[in-house]
Motif scaffolding. Structure first.
Motif, PDB file in Angstrom:
ATOM      1  N   LEU A 120       0.865  -1.265  -0.060  1.00  0.00           N
ATOM      2  CA  LEU A 120       0.129   0.058   0.003  1.00  0.00           C
ATOM      3  C   LEU A 120       0.888   1.262  -0.001  1.00  0.00           C
ATOM      4  O   LEU A 120       0.608   2.215  -0.691  1.00  0.00           O
ATOM      5  CB  LEU A 120      -0.962  -0.187   1.081  1.00  0.00           C
ATOM      6  CG  LEU A 120      -2.144  -0.964   1.096  1.00  0.00           C
ATOM      7  CD1 LEU A 120      -2.664  -1.258   2.405  1.00  0.00           C
ATOM      8  CD2 LEU A 120      -3.121  -0.564   0.074  1.00  0.00           C
ATOM      9  N   GLN A 121       1.913   1.169   0.504  1.00  0.00           N
ATOM     10  CA  GLN A 121       2.932   2.385   0.632  1.00  0.00           C
ATOM     11  C   GLN A 121       3.438   2.428  -0.635  1.00  0.00           C
ATOM     12  O   GLN A 121       3.824   3.654  -1.041  1.00  0.00           O
ATOM     13  CB  GLN A 121       3.953   1.962   1.892  1.00  0.00           C
ATOM     14  CG  GLN A 121       4.833   3.671   1.851  1.00  0.00           C
ATOM     15  CD  GLN A 121       4.185   4.512   2.267  1.00  0.00           C
ATOM     16  OE1 GLN A 121       3.561   4.632   3.204  1.00  0.00           O
ATOM     17  NE2 GLN A 121       4.330   5.877   1.395  1.00  0.00           N
ATOM     18  N   ARG A 122       3.813   1.627  -1.115  1.00  0.00           N
ATOM     19  CA  ARG A 122       4.403   1.766  -2.630  1.00  0.00           C
ATOM     20  C   ARG A 122       3.381   2.103  -3.556  1.00  0.00           C
ATOM     21  O   ARG A 122       3.695   2.762  -4.315  1.00  0.00           O
ATOM     22  CB  ARG A 122       4.802   0.388  -3.139  1.00  0.00           C
ATOM     23  CG  ARG A 122       5.613   0.188  -4.270  1.00  0.00           C
ATOM     24  CD  ARG A 122       5.890  -1.132  -5.028  1.00  0.00           C
ATOM     25  NE  ARG A 122       6.806  -1.798  -4.289  1.00  0.00           N
ATOM     26  CZ  ARG A 122       6.786  -3.048  -3.696  1.00  0.00           C
ATOM     27  NH1 ARG A 122       5.661  -3.682  -3.961  1.00  0.00           N
ATOM     28  NH2 ARG A 122       7.727  -3.445  -3.251  1.00  0.00           N
ATOM     29  N   LEU A 123       2.169   1.731  -3.496  1.00  0.00           N
ATOM     30  CA  LEU A 123       1.189   2.268  -4.257  1.00  0.00           C
ATOM     31  C   LEU A 123       0.670   3.764  -4.098  1.00  0.00           C
ATOM     32  O   LEU A 123       0.556   4.467  -5.087  1.00  0.00           O
ATOM     33  CB  LEU A 123      -0.132   1.442  -4.002  1.00  0.00           C
ATOM     34  CG  LEU A 123      -1.284   1.859  -4.950  1.00  0.00           C
ATOM     35  CD1 LEU A 123      -0.846   1.439  -6.558  1.00  0.00           C
ATOM     36  CD2 LEU A 123      -2.781   1.036  -4.414  1.00  0.00           C
ATOM     37  N   ALA A 124       0.996   4.266  -2.711  1.00  0.00           N
ATOM     38  CA  ALA A 124       0.918   5.696  -2.692  1.00  0.00           C
ATOM     39  C   ALA A 124       1.939   6.303  -3.085  1.00  0.00           C
ATOM     40  O   ALA A 124       1.609   7.462  -3.628  1.00  0.00           O
ATOM     41  CB  ALA A 124       0.783   5.850  -0.789  1.00  0.00           C
ATOM     42  N   ASP A 125       3.208   5.886  -3.152  1.00  0.00           N
ATOM     43  CA  ASP A 125       4.448   6.612  -3.724  1.00  0.00           C
ATOM     44  C   ASP A 125       4.159   6.737  -5.206  1.00  0.00           C
ATOM     45  O   ASP A 125       4.634   7.633  -5.941  1.00  0.00           O
ATOM     46  CB  ASP A 125       5.476   5.773  -3.373  1.00  0.00           C
ATOM     47  CG  ASP A 125       5.895   5.909  -2.025  1.00  0.00           C
ATOM     48  OD1 ASP A 125       5.345   6.603  -1.214  1.00  0.00           O
ATOM     49  OD2 ASP A 125       6.772   4.770  -1.554  1.00  0.00           O
ATOM     50  N   ALA A 126       3.483   5.713  -5.812  1.00  0.00           N
ATOM     51  CA  ALA A 126       3.242   5.620  -7.248  1.00  0.00           C
ATOM     52  C   ALA A 126       2.082   6.534  -7.816  1.00  0.00           C
ATOM     53  O   ALA A 126       1.917   6.868  -9.011  1.00  0.00           O
ATOM     54  CB  ALA A 126       3.024   4.242  -7.745  1.00  0.00           C
ATOM     55  N   ALA A 127       1.199   6.880  -6.957  1.00  0.00           N
ATOM     56  CA  ALA A 127      -0.119   7.866  -7.202  1.00  0.00           C
ATOM     57  C   ALA A 127       0.253   9.090  -8.048  1.00  0.00           C
ATOM     58  O   ALA A 127      -0.416   9.337  -8.888  1.00  0.00           O
ATOM     59  CB  ALA A 127      -0.805   8.099  -5.995  1.00  0.00           C
ATOM     60  N   GLN A 128       1.466   9.585  -7.995  1.00  0.00           N
ATOM     61  CA  GLN A 128       1.811  10.649  -8.779  1.00  0.00           C
ATOM     62  C   GLN A 128       1.993  10.181 -10.182  1.00  0.00           C
ATOM     63  O   GLN A 128       1.907  11.290 -10.978  1.00  0.00           O
ATOM     64  CB  GLN A 128       3.173  11.310  -8.036  1.00  0.00           C
ATOM     65  CG  GLN A 128       3.008  11.720  -6.447  1.00  0.00           C
ATOM     66  CD  GLN A 128       1.732  12.769  -6.383  1.00  0.00           C
ATOM     67  OE1 GLN A 128       1.718  13.878  -7.033  1.00  0.00           O
ATOM     68  NE2 GLN A 128       1.201  12.441  -5.075  1.00  0.00           N
ATOM     69  N   VAL A 129       2.461   9.489 -10.504  1.00  0.00           N
ATOM     70  CA  VAL A 129       2.802   8.992 -11.975  1.00  0.00           C
ATOM     71  C   VAL A 129       1.848   8.092 -12.595  1.00  0.00           C
ATOM     72  O   VAL A 129       1.812   7.949 -13.761  1.00  0.00           O
ATOM     73  CB  VAL A 129       4.222   8.269 -12.157  1.00  0.00           C
ATOM     74  CG1 VAL A 129       5.291   9.172 -11.426  1.00  0.00           C
ATOM     75  CG2 VAL A 129       4.106   6.824 -11.445  1.00  0.00           C
ATOM     76  N   ILE A 130       0.819   7.529 -11.777  1.00  0.00           N
ATOM     77  CA  ILE A 130      -0.083   6.764 -12.473  1.00  0.00           C
ATOM     78  C   ILE A 130      -1.458   7.282 -12.687  1.00  0.00           C
ATOM     79  O   ILE A 130      -1.816   8.271 -12.198  1.00  0.00           O
ATOM     80  CB  ILE A 130      -0.683   5.360 -11.657  1.00  0.00           C
ATOM     81  CG1 ILE A 130      -1.198   5.521 -10.476  1.00  0.00           C
ATOM     82  CG2 ILE A 130       0.943   4.319 -11.575  1.00  0.00           C
ATOM     83  CD1 ILE A 130      -1.293   4.311  -9.635  1.00  0.00           C
ATOM     84  N   ARG A 131      -2.525   6.980 -13.654  1.00  0.00           N
ATOM     85  CA  ARG A 131      -3.681   7.537 -14.017  1.00  0.00           C
ATOM     86  C   ARG A 131      -4.462   6.826 -12.919  1.00  0.00           C
ATOM     87  O   ARG A 131      -5.410   7.701 -12.275  1.00  0.00           O
ATOM     88  CB  ARG A 131      -4.189   7.127 -15.266  1.00  0.00           C
ATOM     89  CG  ARG A 131      -5.918   7.543 -15.667  1.00  0.00           C
ATOM     90  CD  ARG A 131      -5.994   7.199 -17.132  1.00  0.00           C
ATOM     91  NE  ARG A 131      -5.171   8.042 -18.052  1.00  0.00           N
ATOM     92  CZ  ARG A 131      -5.397   9.030 -18.092  1.00  0.00           C
ATOM     93  NH1 ARG A 131      -6.724   9.695 -17.864  1.00  0.00           N
ATOM     94  NH2 ARG A 131      -4.887   9.752 -19.293  1.00  0.00           N
TER      95      ARG A 131
END
Length: 276
Positions: free
Chosen positions: A182-193
């Motif tokens: 979930l933390q990794r997903l939060a970090d990726a939120a800036q670059v994914i649609r």
């Protein structure tokens, strides 16, 4: 083990076609068992790591049918399934099977579940089939033979937004690992649609193959979850990476639309992807 894609299997097209035919027929028979059981009512037979990780009676029945059918015709082959004991073969060919990928969906009568069957010669994929009876989708591929959906060949559609990909993933049942995911997903939120969590790894790999998702990432599955799907995606034109962590035994797998840059995919934090 690491998934190898650039080495051709030491089998001719006639042998590969026979393996694919066996995989398709067996997946359809197992899928019929699963769907009939789902309509009657799902029976939870056991749990695994914790109460979230369930096994249904249909999981066991479907894998038993797959195992008995394949080994009756090919007794020298190996067999690695999710629910039954491993069989070591003598000819180098191993079948990797998930009888119901998406068991929680299956429990909740959600149609995104599938039978996944693949045959590998060592670490080289030979054939792969993902069959979803409730969705009426039969995905298949053979090494060098392309990918098909319901018997019609296809190639991956170009991503509609390669700079902001639509991401698919799956969460582990272990609380500590789920927190890191979930933390990794939060970090990726800036670059994914956006993100999709369908609950079926096998089907999500096929969705990337078809262009319905741009990228799928996971670090919490086993070979039987991804063995068929990565071949289908690769044969459709996607980029694929998969390897097993030697310590945890979990498989890290990333599949992406060819229009999405490797630099963007590697920024999502999955070590299996080469750093750029």
């Amino acid at each position: 083990m690491e998934y190898l894609t650039d080495t051709a299997p030491a089998l001719d097209r006639t042998q590969i076609s026979a393996l694919l035919e066996l995989a398709v027929d067996t997946a359809q028979r197992a899928g019929s068992i699963a769907e009939q059981s789902r309509r009657r009512g799902v029976d939870v037979a056991a749990t695994k790591a914790n109460d979230l990780d369930i096994v249904t009676r249909a999981d066991l029945d479907a894998e038993t049918l797959i195992k008995e059918t394949i080994l009756a015709q090919r007794p020298e082959d190996g067999f690695l399934g999710e629910e039954t004991d491993e069989v070591l073969g003598s000819d180098g060919l191993t079948w990797l099977v998930d009888p119901i990928d998406g068991t929680v969906n299956y429990l909740y009568a959600e149609p995104s579940y599938a039978v996944s069957i693949a045959a590998y010669l060592g670490s080289v994929p030979v054939v792969g089939v993902v069959y979803s009876p409730a969705l009426d989708e039969l995905w298949s591929a053979s090494h060098g033979g392309g990918a098909s959906l319901n018997g019609v060949g296809f190639r991956t559609r170009r991503s509609a937004s390669p700079a902001q990909p639509l991401l698919g993933t799956v969460f582990d049942y272990t609380p500590e690992l789920r927190g890191r995911q979930l933390q990794r997903l939060a970090d990726a939120a800036q670059v994914i649609r956006d993100v999709r969590v369908s609950g079926s790894t096998a089907l999500d790999l096929c969705r990337v193959a078809a262009g319905r998702l741009d990228v799928f990432c996971t670090d919490s599955v086993h070979w039987w979850d991804v063995a068929a799907g990565v071949l289908i995606a690769r044969e459709a034109g996607c980029r694929t990476w998969a390897r097993q962590d030697p310590e945890s035994g979990r498989v890290h797998c990333v599949v992406s639309n060819p229009a999405v840059s490797e630099q963007l995919v590697s920024s999502l934090g999955y070590a299996v992807v080469p750093a750029h």
